[in-house]
Design a protein around this motif. Structure first.
Motif, PDB file in Angstrom:
ATOM      1  N   ALA A  53      49.384  -3.155 -23.701  1.00 18.53           N
ATOM      2  CA  ALA A  53      48.802  -4.491 -23.540  1.00 18.53           C
ATOM      3  C   ALA A  53      47.900  -4.475 -22.320  1.00 18.53           C
ATOM      4  O   ALA A  53      48.270  -3.941 -21.270  1.00 18.53           O
ATOM      5  CB  ALA A  53      49.898  -5.529 -23.387  1.00 18.53           C
ATOM      6  N   VAL A  54      46.697  -5.066 -22.455  1.00 16.77           N
ATOM      7  CA  VAL A  54      45.714  -5.073 -21.374  1.00 16.77           C
ATOM      8  C   VAL A  54      45.274  -6.513 -21.104  1.00 16.77           C
ATOM      9  O   VAL A  54      44.849  -7.218 -22.014  1.00 16.77           O
ATOM     10  CB  VAL A  54      44.469  -4.227 -21.745  1.00 16.77           C
ATOM     11  CG1 VAL A  54      43.464  -4.239 -20.598  1.00 16.77           C
ATOM     12  CG2 VAL A  54      44.861  -2.805 -22.110  1.00 16.77           C
ATOM     13  N   ASN A  55      45.395  -6.923 -19.855  1.00 19.80           N
ATOM     14  CA  ASN A  55      44.938  -8.235 -19.418  1.00 19.80           C
ATOM     15  C   ASN A  55      43.637  -8.039 -18.649  1.00 19.80           C
ATOM     16  O   ASN A  55      43.648  -7.630 -17.496  1.00 19.80           O
ATOM     17  CB  ASN A  55      45.988  -8.899 -18.523  1.00 19.80           C
ATOM     18  CG  ASN A  55      45.530 -10.242 -17.995  1.00 19.80           C
ATOM     19  OD1 ASN A  55      44.483 -10.751 -18.376  1.00 19.80           O
ATOM     20  ND2 ASN A  55      46.326 -10.820 -17.109  1.00 19.80           N
ATOM     21  N   ARG A  56      42.513  -8.300 -19.278  1.00 21.52           N
ATOM     22  CA  ARG A  56      41.223  -8.123 -18.609  1.00 21.52           C
ATOM     23  C   ARG A  56      40.800  -9.393 -17.865  1.00 21.52           C
ATOM     24  O   ARG A  56      39.744  -9.448 -17.254  1.00 21.52           O
ATOM     25  CB  ARG A  56      40.159  -7.718 -19.618  1.00 21.52           C
ATOM     26  CG  ARG A  56      40.498  -6.392 -20.291  1.00 21.52           C
ATOM     27  CD  ARG A  56      39.306  -5.728 -20.898  1.00 21.52           C
ATOM     28  NE  ARG A  56      39.687  -4.666 -21.817  1.00 21.52           N
ATOM     29  CZ  ARG A  56      40.015  -3.435 -21.464  1.00 21.52           C
ATOM     30  NH1 ARG A  56      40.049  -3.113 -20.191  1.00 21.52           N
ATOM     31  NH2 ARG A  56      40.345  -2.540 -22.374  1.00 21.52           N
ATOM     32  N   GLY A  57      41.656 -10.413 -17.898  1.00 24.57           N
ATOM     33  CA  GLY A  57      41.342 -11.681 -17.254  1.00 24.57           C
ATOM     34  C   GLY A  57      41.630 -11.694 -15.762  1.00 24.57           C
ATOM     35  O   GLY A  57      42.188 -10.748 -15.197  1.00 24.57           O
ATOM     36  N   SER A  58      41.288 -12.818 -15.133  1.00 21.25           N
ATOM     37  CA  SER A  58      41.477 -12.975 -13.693  1.00 21.25           C
ATOM     38  C   SER A  58      42.728 -13.770 -13.344  1.00 21.25           C
ATOM     39  O   SER A  58      42.972 -14.061 -12.175  1.00 21.25           O
ATOM     40  CB  SER A  58      40.243 -13.650 -13.084  1.00 21.25           C
ATOM     41  OG  SER A  58      40.047 -14.922 -13.674  1.00 21.25           O
ATOM     42  N   THR A  59      43.514 -14.135 -14.363  1.00 26.75           N
ATOM     43  CA  THR A  59      44.787 -14.839 -14.131  1.00 26.75           C
ATOM     44  C   THR A  59      45.906 -14.057 -14.801  1.00 26.75           C
ATOM     45  O   THR A  59      45.665 -13.294 -15.749  1.00 26.75           O
ATOM     46  CB  THR A  59      44.742 -16.267 -14.709  1.00 26.75           C
ATOM     47  OG1 THR A  59      44.497 -16.191 -16.116  1.00 26.75           O
ATOM     48  CG2 THR A  59      43.660 -17.102 -14.042  1.00 26.75           C
ATOM     49  N   PRO A  60      47.151 -14.226 -14.348  1.00 21.20           N
ATOM     50  CA  PRO A  60      48.261 -13.522 -14.993  1.00 21.20           C
ATOM     51  C   PRO A  60      48.406 -13.941 -16.457  1.00 21.20           C
ATOM     52  O   PRO A  60      48.170 -15.096 -16.811  1.00 21.20           O
ATOM     53  CB  PRO A  60      49.489 -13.971 -14.195  1.00 21.20           C
ATOM     54  CG  PRO A  60      48.953 -14.480 -12.906  1.00 21.20           C
ATOM     55  CD  PRO A  60      47.583 -15.025 -13.202  1.00 21.20           C
ATOM     56  N   ALA A  61      48.790 -12.997 -17.300  1.00 22.54           N
ATOM     57  CA  ALA A  61      49.148 -13.287 -18.683  1.00 22.54           C
ATOM     58  C   ALA A  61      50.674 -13.358 -18.727  1.00 22.54           C
ATOM     59  O   ALA A  61      51.352 -12.397 -18.354  1.00 22.54           O
ATOM     60  CB  ALA A  61      48.636 -12.201 -19.619  1.00 22.54           C
TER      61      ALA A  61
END
Length: 138
Positions: free
Chosen positions: A104-112
């Motif tokens: 799983a990859v979170n490319r965002g700027s907030t926690p998933a």
């Protein structure tokens, strides 16, 4: 708390300390063998930090179900060579059967943040790391 032969009955589990799993996500166990003596269920919160990802791995003996509470989007790679890519958003569910390689990859700027349930009472019980697959996910 260790393994218990008898689960606690009808207890409330306050939020406890979180830890970083060997696959790289942050776990906050709620219901587990360690917290209440569960013999078959894990329920907790799993977080992937901003711009974070898990390492390639499988769970040999348990299915995993996730409900995405917050974050922007998470890329979810599965398959023998991590060739299948899907994108999850808040409000989506993710199911991963036992034995399926995934990242799983979170490319965002907030926690998933996910609520996670497994049919195994500890979060790390049957994790097998697959370092040979890590480079397959950009």
């Amino acid at each position: 708390m260790g393994t218990s032969s008898k689960a606690k009955v009808g207890c409330v589990v306050p939020s406890g300390a979180s830890y970083t799993s060997q696959q790289g996500s942050v776990y906050a166990p709620g219901i587990s063998n360690e917290t209440v003596g569960s013999e078959t269920l894990f329920l907790g919160v799993v977080t992937i930090p901003p711009s974070g990802r898990t390492k390639a791995h499988i769970h040999e003996r348990h299915d995993s179900a996730h409900y995405m509470l917050s974050g922007s989007e998470v890329e979810f790679y599965t398959g023998e060579e991590l060739e299948d890519r899907q994108v999850a958003h808040p409000g989506d569910y993710i199911f991963t059967p036992a034995g399926v390689p995934h990242v799983a990859v979170n490319r965002g700027s907030t926690p998933a943040v996910f609520v996670t349930a497994r049919n195994e009472p500890t979060a790390q019980e049957s994790v097998v790391m697959l370092p040979e697959l890590d480079a397959k996910v950009p």
